[in-house]
Motif scaffolding. Sequence first.
Motif, PDB file in Angstrom:
ATOM      1  N   LYS A 197     -59.907  18.838  63.339  1.00  0.00           N
ATOM      2  CA  LYS A 197     -59.785  17.937  64.235  1.00  0.00           C
ATOM      3  C   LYS A 197     -60.723  17.361  62.669  1.00  0.00           C
ATOM      4  CE  LYS A 197     -63.432  16.122  67.533  1.00  0.00           C
ATOM      5  NZ  LYS A 197     -64.106  16.314  68.879  1.00  0.00           N
ATOM      6  N   GLY A 198     -60.825  16.283  62.544  1.00  0.00           N
ATOM      7  CA  GLY A 198     -61.122  15.285  61.117  1.00  0.00           C
ATOM      8  C   GLY A 198     -60.558  15.112  60.811  1.00  0.00           C
ATOM      9  N   ASP A 199     -59.591  15.644  60.363  1.00  0.00           N
ATOM     10  CA  ASP A 199     -58.723  15.703  58.452  1.00  0.00           C
ATOM     11  C   ASP A 199     -58.112  14.423  58.573  1.00  0.00           C
ATOM     12  OD1 ASP A 199     -58.770  18.346  57.942  1.00  0.00           O
ATOM     13  OD2 ASP A 199     -57.831  19.247  58.786  1.00  0.00           O
ATOM     14  N   VAL A 200     -57.579  13.839  57.574  1.00  0.00           N
ATOM     15  CA  VAL A 200     -57.023  12.876  57.918  1.00  0.00           C
ATOM     16  C   VAL A 200     -55.119  12.892  57.598  1.00  0.00           C
ATOM     17  CG1 VAL A 200     -56.644  10.205  56.499  1.00  0.00           C
ATOM     18  CG2 VAL A 200     -58.898  10.940  57.582  1.00  0.00           C
ATOM     19  N   ILE A 201     -53.989  12.893  57.721  1.00  0.00           N
ATOM     20  CA  ILE A 201     -53.086  12.597  57.248  1.00  0.00           C
ATOM     21  C   ILE A 201     -52.690  11.679  56.740  1.00  0.00           C
ATOM     22  CG2 ILE A 201     -50.518  12.625  57.762  1.00  0.00           C
ATOM     23  CD1 ILE A 201     -51.026  14.337  60.820  1.00  0.00           C
ATOM     24  N   THR A 202     -52.272  11.572  55.033  1.00  0.00           N
ATOM     25  CA  THR A 202     -52.327  11.628  53.920  1.00  0.00           C
ATOM     26  C   THR A 202     -50.108  11.034  53.840  1.00  0.00           C
ATOM     27  OG1 THR A 202     -52.955  12.248  52.864  1.00  0.00           O
ATOM     28  CG2 THR A 202     -54.489  11.694  53.243  1.00  0.00           C
ATOM     29  N   ALA A 203     -49.909  12.177  54.062  1.00  0.00           N
ATOM     30  CA  ALA A 203     -48.326  12.014  53.759  1.00  0.00           C
ATOM     31  C   ALA A 203     -47.879  13.289  54.544  1.00  0.00           C
ATOM     32  CB  ALA A 203     -47.657  12.316  51.848  1.00  0.00           C
ATOM     33  N   ILE A 204     -46.132  12.613  54.576  1.00  0.00           N
ATOM     34  CA  ILE A 204     -45.477  13.459  55.110  1.00  0.00           C
ATOM     35  C   ILE A 204     -44.069  13.427  54.918  1.00  0.00           C
ATOM     36  CG2 ILE A 204     -44.510  11.717  56.854  1.00  0.00           C
ATOM     37  CD1 ILE A 204     -44.225  13.976  58.988  1.00  0.00           C
ATOM     38  N   GLU A 205     -43.170  14.709  54.375  1.00  0.00           N
ATOM     39  CA  GLU A 205     -42.246  14.333  53.589  1.00  0.00           C
ATOM     40  C   GLU A 205     -41.802  14.023  52.395  1.00  0.00           C
ATOM     41  OE1 GLU A 205     -39.422  16.696  55.012  1.00  0.00           O
ATOM     42  OE2 GLU A 205     -41.066  17.574  55.530  1.00  0.00           O
ATOM     43  N   GLY A 206     -43.485  13.753  51.784  1.00  0.00           N
ATOM     44  CA  GLY A 206     -43.830  12.527  50.302  1.00  0.00           C
ATOM     45  C   GLY A 206     -43.567  11.676  50.582  1.00  0.00           C
ATOM     46  N   LEU A 207     -43.640  11.031  51.657  1.00  0.00           N
ATOM     47  CA  LEU A 207     -43.663   9.654  52.718  1.00  0.00           C
ATOM     48  C   LEU A 207     -45.507   9.265  52.609  1.00  0.00           C
ATOM     49  CD1 LEU A 207     -42.910   6.988  53.244  1.00  0.00           C
ATOM     50  CD2 LEU A 207     -42.296   7.497  55.860  1.00  0.00           C
ATOM     51  N   VAL A 208     -46.189   8.460  51.457  1.00  0.00           N
ATOM     52  CA  VAL A 208     -47.542   8.249  51.762  1.00  0.00           C
ATOM     53  C   VAL A 208     -47.724   7.652  52.680  1.00  0.00           C
ATOM     54  CG1 VAL A 208     -49.379   6.916  50.593  1.00  0.00           C
ATOM     55  CG2 VAL A 208     -47.625   8.256  49.663  1.00  0.00           C
ATOM     56  N   ILE A 209     -48.868   7.954  54.291  1.00  0.00           N
ATOM     57  CA  ILE A 209     -48.673   7.100  55.576  1.00  0.00           C
ATOM     58  C   ILE A 209     -50.340   6.620  55.595  1.00  0.00           C
ATOM     59  CG2 ILE A 209     -49.067   8.226  57.591  1.00  0.00           C
ATOM     60  CD1 ILE A 209     -46.288   8.153  56.894  1.00  0.00           C
ATOM     61  N   THR A 210     -50.266   5.696  56.219  1.00  0.00           N
ATOM     62  CA  THR A 210     -51.654   5.208  56.532  1.00  0.00           C
ATOM     63  C   THR A 210     -51.522   4.199  57.854  1.00  0.00           C
ATOM     64  OG1 THR A 210     -50.366   2.450  55.390  1.00  0.00           O
ATOM     65  CG2 THR A 210     -52.305   4.291  53.940  1.00  0.00           C
ATOM     66  N   LYS A 211     -50.589   4.258  58.801  1.00  0.00           N
ATOM     67  CA  LYS A 211     -50.632   3.776  59.692  1.00  0.00           C
ATOM     68  C   LYS A 211     -50.021   5.268  60.343  1.00  0.00           C
ATOM     69  CE  LYS A 211     -49.659  -1.189  58.318  1.00  0.00           C
ATOM     70  NZ  LYS A 211     -48.506  -2.385  58.584  1.00  0.00           N
ATOM     71  N   ARG A 212     -50.434   4.767  61.800  1.00  0.00           N
ATOM     72  CA  ARG A 212     -49.996   5.656  62.771  1.00  0.00           C
ATOM     73  C   ARG A 212     -48.607   5.910  63.204  1.00  0.00           C
ATOM     74  NH1 ARG A 212     -54.264   5.382  65.872  1.00  0.00           N
ATOM     75  NH2 ARG A 212     -53.497   3.184  67.208  1.00  0.00           N
ATOM     76  N   ALA A 213     -47.877   4.392  63.579  1.00  0.00           N
ATOM     77  CA  ALA A 213     -46.617   3.997  64.173  1.00  0.00           C
ATOM     78  C   ALA A 213     -45.987   4.615  62.451  1.00  0.00           C
ATOM     79  CB  ALA A 213     -46.389   2.873  64.332  1.00  0.00           C
ATOM     80  N   ASP A 214     -45.867   4.410  61.691  1.00  0.00           N
ATOM     81  CA  ASP A 214     -44.875   5.204  60.404  1.00  0.00           C
ATOM     82  C   ASP A 214     -44.764   6.405  60.349  1.00  0.00           C
ATOM     83  OD1 ASP A 214     -44.609   2.740  59.367  1.00  0.00           O
ATOM     84  OD2 ASP A 214     -46.545   2.974  58.432  1.00  0.00           O
ATOM     85  N   LEU A 215     -45.952   7.378  60.290  1.00  0.00           N
ATOM     86  CA  LEU A 215     -46.236   8.654  61.274  1.00  0.00           C
ATOM     87  C   LEU A 215     -45.802   9.420  61.952  1.00  0.00           C
ATOM     88  CD1 LEU A 215     -47.441  11.199  60.494  1.00  0.00           C
ATOM     89  CD2 LEU A 215     -49.502  10.824  61.736  1.00  0.00           C
ATOM     90  N   VAL A 216     -45.728   8.727  63.138  1.00  0.00           N
ATOM     91  CA  VAL A 216     -44.691   8.717  64.972  1.00  0.00           C
ATOM     92  C   VAL A 216     -43.272   8.706  64.569  1.00  0.00           C
ATOM     93  CG1 VAL A 216     -44.535   7.930  67.170  1.00  0.00           C
ATOM     94  CG2 VAL A 216     -46.771   8.896  66.124  1.00  0.00           C
ATOM     95  N   ALA A 217     -42.808   7.376  64.087  1.00  0.00           N
ATOM     96  CA  ALA A 217     -41.617   7.133  63.325  1.00  0.00           C
ATOM     97  C   ALA A 217     -40.908   7.706  62.706  1.00  0.00           C
ATOM     98  CB  ALA A 217     -41.664   5.517  62.943  1.00  0.00           C
ATOM     99  N   GLU A 218     -41.843   9.251  61.719  1.00  0.00           N
ATOM    100  CA  GLU A 218     -41.359   9.825  60.794  1.00  0.00           C
ATOM    101  C   GLU A 218     -41.508  11.739  60.989  1.00  0.00           C
ATOM    102  OE1 GLU A 218     -39.102  10.565  57.153  1.00  0.00           O
ATOM    103  OE2 GLU A 218     -40.091   9.141  57.947  1.00  0.00           O
ATOM    104  N   ILE A 219     -42.041  11.299  62.595  1.00  0.00           N
ATOM    105  CA  ILE A 219     -42.487  13.182  62.852  1.00  0.00           C
ATOM    106  C   ILE A 219     -41.144  13.099  63.922  1.00  0.00           C
ATOM    107  CG2 ILE A 219     -43.026  14.088  64.626  1.00  0.00           C
ATOM    108  CD1 ILE A 219     -46.238  13.244  63.255  1.00  0.00           C
ATOM    109  N   THR A 220     -40.824  12.182  64.142  1.00  0.00           N
ATOM    110  CA  THR A 220     -39.637  11.969  65.489  1.00  0.00           C
ATOM    111  C   THR A 220     -37.843  11.491  65.188  1.00  0.00           C
ATOM    112  OG1 THR A 220     -40.378   9.354  66.181  1.00  0.00           O
ATOM    113  CG2 THR A 220     -41.321  10.853  67.452  1.00  0.00           C
TER     114      THR A 220
END
Length: 383
Positions: A197-220
């Motif tokens: 809790k409190g961590d900040v997710i900054t990238a997923i699978e090499g894609l830099v993330i700043t928006k929640r919607a982009d993170l959700v889209a990549e996960i799904t």
Amino acid sequence: MNIIPRLLLPLFLAFGLSSGAQEQLDEDKRLNGKDVLEKFESAKKVMDASVVEVVNGKGDLLAFGTVVSKDQVLTKASVLIAQEGIQFKMPGGKTITPERVERLANNDLALFDIPDGDLTPVSFVPAKDFKQGAWLVTRSLKEPGIMVGVKAANNRGIKKQRGVIGVVLGADGAEVGGVTVIDVDRDGGASEAGILKGDVITAIEGLVITKRADLVAEITKHEPGKLLKMKISRNDVEIDKEVRLGHREHVFAQFNRIAKISGPTSKRKSGFEEIIQHDIPLSVVEMGGPMLNVKGECIGINISRINRSENFALPTEVVQHFLTTTDPEPPAVVAKPPVKPDLPPSVVITPKPVPAKPAAEEAVVDPMTDLDGNEVEPYELVE
């Protein structure tokens, strides 16, 4: 002073006696009592001869397995994810190491070869005409080794759910540097990977993330079981993580009051092209075994525990489709090319490929409901 009319008094007395009689009824005379189960002896003989126990290297029971030919066993696939040292406890007590030959992600099935096998397979019969309310018999860990119930609903498909990492998301944006984690589910991949809790997710699978919607889209984009590479920021220190996706219904069960009451449920509860719903109170480790009619013939394979009174089984037609056609998706593990099983005479194999059912996304959605049957709204901002 209120006086009960004479005509109604016998009814009140009858209901009172009925309630008391039920409380005093011996266990052997109730559903799944000894006297009842003795009537299904033919089915019990099939269970004793054609069901194996699937265990990991620690000896933990993961599921049952159903013998489908003299040297092949079918079981539930998703319980094998990240497990090591898979072994089968065979009828008679012998323990062997099987060879996995194919997995069908769409319906959560895994097929194993049994070296030098000489097993007794179940006899499949069509499930399409099996009526709602008809008796069913299945394997159980409880004595005498079987439980009975009824088909509870008409067959239907269950829509596929995408994978989740098991966190509740908060603030996002360039000023935050990514997407904030405001809660972590104890049963999710994020918790297992050490995300806090409190961590900040900054990238997923090499894609830099700043928006929640982009993170959700990549996960799904990915199915449960997929291992994703992520970067998080903790106290201004960047940390690499690998997070395995889980099933939404399992990971976020702690947030659902009805799920808590029901006890442990299967991690995968969706993405089935067709299911038989029944009311036999099985546990999560009692999936993978056969579902029999009163004659001891197999009409399906138990595949998912949904709650305390609802379980899913895959009907014969879906199982046969898996056994007689090549999986369109590459199997997770390939020990050798798939082998067409030596099925019992009751199984009719069509020489032409069986046409595929409509995609899982087109199947009927199975909503989560409360005890009164009201649909429960999906969780917000939970991925």
